[in-house]
Each structure stands twice: as structure tokens, then as C-alpha cells.
Motif scaffolding. Structure first.
Motif: not given
Ligand SMILES: [Fe+2]
Length: 573
Positions: A27-33, A148-151, A360-363, A367-368
Motif C-alpha cells: 500500500q502506498l503510504v506516502i509519495a512526495i517530490e 503495478f498501480v493500475s486497475p 494497490y490501485i492509485m486512484d 499522497l503527500g
């Protein structure tokens, strides 16, 4: 490595758009630039001497969000493969600058700096992390960041950027938890670099492909189409670019000037010729990518297409792919640029290396970091601002927008990717005939031709836009659609000159607060749409409440809706 590996850190820093993400059991917990934290656009320039400059602020935030220490990280994926780059790039016979990209000394310096990455990470972690650390192919990371995060459980994947290690375009097939490479096209045959070089030719920076795309709609592609064909060859499933003409690695535009006339210097007036060149570039790009999609469909027979790489941010190309390719479904995640490769690096390890099923699907892009009401209030007090609390901030804000105010809107977790999607946004009334000019000229100080995009209630989108097939990526402002002819006059501020619009559909499930705001605006105006642009002024999109306050002052905004607080900045006018 084992299936019990739980926490995986993904890192991108090789070129630019440095970023980090953390996944916990897939599960993507956090993604930040990193740019959102260090306040430098793209975090750092892509240079041979700085790949080891890591996104340490982002990594720290990943640990804090998960409530873990670096020792708890089981694996680290890094979205670049130094060996692969060094083995090919330095032997090219092309003009380049000694000590820079493509030269022996430049490539060796880049390689040496990359070798410092694990030591710097170990110093940061306080323990040796080299056994947990994995170098991963850049384009594979791009592909993974979408698939990998697509539906989808199977899909064709197309990656198009400037350069990975050596590849510029790569085709993959994704099935279950595996990605397999089908074909690749190498540098210097690079659409990403073509756009960078032509952006500079047209008087913009290498990062301004988005401006050139906006400009293209004003021109006619027929005038300079054949000039592009002088140095770009297209053949079924392939293309090549003559580097003797474009000269990617040196600041030489002489051969291009023979084809297109003198290059535009920044600040010079934009002529019709420039819009026509942009239109031809856009047309050639559409043709090449559509052709690659035909080849990819032929190879995979899939109905699903995942796109990644910086060129996938071209929403006009994406709209054409949706309408004219054989793929029924298209998925692009919001950070399709290099920032997204951190996500890809983490998921290669989770799915492909560890063998876990896709889970996991990134919908959504939210995520920051986020900030509590107390943290926000402290910042407002410290800045001596006049503000009030509103239980129904959506209603109050909608009224102000309908009255013609341009509002800063800061809510919840920040977005990953180059678009503000309703949590760090600048919002305005799309019905206002001069709103585009006002925001471009007065608020953001941008070129007047640049269009603005709308956010529309997902359930009302097809009453306003021609949407042949609803895509998840419409939530990310990544596909251009036609505005219905009978609606164009109602929303002039978000209808581009060619009658299209790069819409963001807003679902109540992924962003209830933003959805409610647009609904409140609809109650007043009968228009379920807001003009949405990023909350920033000539700097990275804001991240923290203090960044938002700074932008409010710099951009001379009258109001900032931050959490449930409305900051009234009218008194300072
Ligand atoms: Fe890339």
C-alpha cells in the motif's frame, strides 16, 4: 529478500524531479517530490555532478508518516542503473561538451557520483543499507509506476521520456506481477529531448513542453510539417531523429534555424511562425505515438494501455490515443514524469522481485503531507493574519468564487505530480470571460496564451465535455476532451482556443471536500465546474501552510481557504 519484507522505500534522484515514496505491504503510504520541500523547481537540475543529491527531506517525511525508523525499511529501490548508462553513453560519436553528458569524463563523473548514493543513505540511516539497496532500470521503473498501480491485471505499457539509461522509448507487456520488455528505441531517437530542444528553440526553457503544447493549438501544422520530416523518420513501430541536425547535447541551433528560421530568444514577441512550429511538433508527436500504440497493440492484443514518462503528460496526445488507438482503457498515473519512478522502483521490488500479487490501485494523487487545524492556526497567527473559522468552508468559498474572487484553496494531503488537483489549488470562476487573462497576467505572471484547466463533478462531466470512454486518469487532468459546442460560451476561461479542455473529473469518494465545494458553486451558478490551477507563483506548488501564506502575499490574493479557515487578505490591499 523474503515475502515478509514489508516496508519498501522508492527513491528517484538520478536526473531531476527527485522524489521518494514508501509502501507498506504493497500500500502506498506516502509519495512526495523533493521540490515541494526544498522549494527548488524540479528539486535540482539534471547534471552529471549531482545524481547523489538525494531527496533526504522526502525520505525523512516518508519515515515520519509511517512512524518508523530507517532500520525498519526492508528494501530500497533506486530508479536508475549506473552500469547500464556507463556502458553505452560515452562511446557515441556526437558533438558534446567535454565533462558533460555524452563525454567520457562527464559520464564517468556521473557514474562515480551515483556510486556515492548508498554511502550517503547509510550515513543518513546510521546503519549500512547497502544490502537492502537495489539499482533498477529507469524505464522499467516508469513502466512499473503505471502498470503495478493500475486497475488492470494485464496491460500494454508504453514509456516515452528524454532518456533512461540509454533508452528513450520502451514497450512492455504487464501480466499479473511481471513486466516484460518487448522493444525499445534508444537515444538520440528521443521524443522527450526533441520537445526540450524545440522548447528552447521557441524561447522557453527545456522544462516548458507544456507551454509549447498550449501554443500548438494556435498554429497550423502544415507549414513546418515537412521541415520536421527533414530530420525525423517514422516507420512502423519505430522512429529516428537525425542528431546531426538537432544536436541534443550542445547549445547549437544552426541546423534547426536553416529549417525553421531564427530561433526565438526568451522575451521576444511570439509570432505566427512560432505557433506553427509548435503545431507541427505536436502533430508529429501524435503520429509517432499513435503508431507506437498500433505496434504495441499488435504485439500484446491487450485492451489496456498504461503510459509513463514525461511525454505522457501531453494531454492532447493522450486524448488522441483514447479516441483513435485500439486500446479501450488508458491509465496514466499523475506523476508520469521522473518523480513517479520512485513509486515504480518500490513496486518492482514488491510485485516483480518479491512476487506479491498486485494489491494497490492509485486512484487518487493525495499522497503527500497534511497539516492539522492547530498547525495551520499557528502559522496564521505567526503571520498576523486576519482569519475566521467556518464549519462550511465549501459554501463560503463557493460564494466568493462566484463573486469573481480568485481563491487559494489548501486542504488535506498534497498531490504527487505536476498538477494541483484540488488540495493545493488556485480556484476561479470558469464563466468569467477575462479570468484566464487576469490569472495569467496579474496573479501568476505567465504568458497570456496559456490555458487553464477545469475541475468538473465526475457525475456531470459528460453534460459539458465529449467523453467517449471514462478513464480513471481523467481524475488527474491528463487527457484533453472537447468541450461540448453549446457549452463553450458558458465556460470561456477553461475552453482552449481549439475547443478542448484538459479536465479533472472530481469524485466525491477520492476528494469529498473539493467535490462539495464544486457542488456549492453549482448551487449558485448551475455550473458544476471550477477553473483550477496550481497554488504557486513562479515556484514549486505550495506544500506547507507557510508556503500557502507566502504565495497568497506574493500573488496578491484576497482570500485563502486553508483547512476550515478563511484568511481575509483584503485589508492589506
Ligand atoms: Fe524518465
Amino acid at each position: 529478500m523474503s515475502n515478509s519484507d514489508r516496508y519498501i522505500l522508492g527513491i528517484n534522484s538520478a536526473y531531476h524531479e527527485s522524489s521518494a515514496c514508501l509502501i507498506d505491504n504493497g500500500q502506498l503510504v506516502i509519495a512526495i517530490e523533493e521540490e515541494r520541500l526544498n522549494r527548488v523547481k524540479h528539486a535540482k537540475p539534471a547534471k552529471v555532478d549531482n545524481p547523489h543529491v538525494l531527496p533526504l527531506k522526502s525520505i525523512q517525511l516518508c519515515l515520519e508518516k509511517a512512524g518508523i525508523s530507517f532500520q525498519d525499511i526492508d528494501l530500497i529501490g533506486y530508479s536508475f542503473n549506473p552500469e547500464m548508462r556507463l556502458s553505452k553513453n560515452k562511446d557515441l560519436q556526437e558533438p558534446c561538451i567535454d565533462g558533460d553528458w555524452g563525454s567520457e569524463s562527464g559520464e564517468e563523473l556521473f557514474y562515480r557520483k551515483l556510486q556515492e548514493v548508498t554511502q550517503i543513505l547509510s550515513n543518513f540511516a546510521g546503519v549500512d543499507v547497502s544490502r537492502k539497496f537495489k539499482w533498477l532500470d529507469h524505464h522499467l521503473c516508469h513502466a512499473a509506476s503505471a502498470y503495478f498501480v493500475s486497475p488492470y491485471e494485464e496491460a500494454a505499457v508504453l514509456v516515452v521520456d528524454g532518456i533512461g539509461e540509454f533508452e528513450s522509448t520502451t514497450l512492455y507487456k504487464g501480466k499479473g506481477n511481471k513486466l516484460s520488455k518487448l522493444n525499445s528505441i534508444d537515444y538520440p531517437n528521443s521524443l522527450g529531448f526533441l520537445w526540450e530542444k524545440m522548447s528552447e528553440f521557441l524561447g522557453f526553457s527545456e522544462y516548458d513542453a507544456c507551454k509549447v503544447m498550449g501554443l500548438a493549438s494556435f498554429g497550423h501544422y502544415s507549414y513546418y510539417y515537412n521541415s520536421f520530416k527533414e530530420f525525423i523518420n517514422t516507420k512502423s513501430g519505430n522512429f529516428s531523429i537525425d542528431n546531426d541536425i538537432i544536436k541534443f547535447r550542445i547549445n547549437d541551433f544552426s541546423a534547426l534555424e536553416e529549417l525553421f528560421g531564427p530561433r526565438r530568444i526568451a522575451g521576444q514577441e511570439l509570432e505566427e511562425r512560432h505557433t506553427d512550429i509548435a503545431a507541427s511538433l505536436q502533430k508529429i508527436t501524435e503520429e509517432i505515438i499513435l503508431d507506437l500504440a498500433v505496434d504495441l497493440h499488435h504485439r500484446t492484443k491487450s485492451n489496456n494501455l498504461c503510459l509513463a514518462g514525461g511525454v505522457s503528460l501531453n494531454c492532447v496526445v493522450n486524448g488522441i490515443l483514447q479516441e483513435h488507438s485500439s486500446f479501450e482503457n488508458i491509465y496514466i498515473q499523475p506523476a508520469a514524469n521522473d518523480a513517479g519512478t520512485a513509486i515504480g522502483a518500490a513496486y518492482i521490488l514488491w510485485n516483480q522481485v518479491l512476487g506479491n500479487s498486485k494489491n494497490y490501485i492509485m486512484d487518487n494523487p493525495y499522497l503527500g503531507p497534511e497539516y492539522t487545524a492547530e498547525e495551520i492556526e499557528t502559522v496564521l497567527d505567526n503571520n498576523n493574519l486576519k482569519y475566521s473559522y467556518h464549519e462550511n468552508i465549501e459554501e463560503v468559498t463557493a460564494k466568493l468564487i462566484a463573486q469573481g474572487y480568485i481563491i487559494g484553496w489548501f486542504q488535506g494531503r498534497s498531490e504527487i505530480g505536476p498538477r494541483a488537483l484540488g488540495n493545493r489549488s488556485l480556484l476561479a470562476d470558469p464563466r468569467h470571460p477575462y479570468m484566464k487573462d487576469i490569472i495569467n497576467m496579474k496573479v501568476k505572471k505567465r504568458e497570456g496564451f496559456r490555458p487553464f484547466a477545469p475541475s468538473v463533478l465526475a457525475e456531470k462531466a459528460d453534460e459539458w465535455f465529449k467523453i467517449p470512454n471514462k478513464q480513471l486518469s481523467s481524475n488527474f487532468m491528463l487527457i484533453a476532451y472537447d468541450v461540448l459546442k453549446n457549452k463553450q460560451k458558458t465556460i470561456p476561461a477553461v475552453t482552449h482556443v481549439d475547443g478542448t479542455s484538459r479536465i479533472q473529473t472530481v469524485q466525491s469518494s477520492s476528494n469529498p471536500k473539493y467535490h462539495k465545494l464544486i457542488k456549492e458553486f453549482e448551487k449558485i451558478t448551475e455550473v458544476p465546474i471550477l477553473l483550477n490551477t496550481s497554488l504557486n507563483k513562479l515556484e514549486p506548488i505550495v506544500c506547507s501552510p507557510q508556503d500557502a501564506v507566502n504565495t497568497m502575499k506574493k500573488a496578491n490574493l484576497y482570500y485563502l481557504a486553508i483547512g476550515n479557515f478563511l484568511v481575509d487578505n483584503t485589508w492589506s490591499k
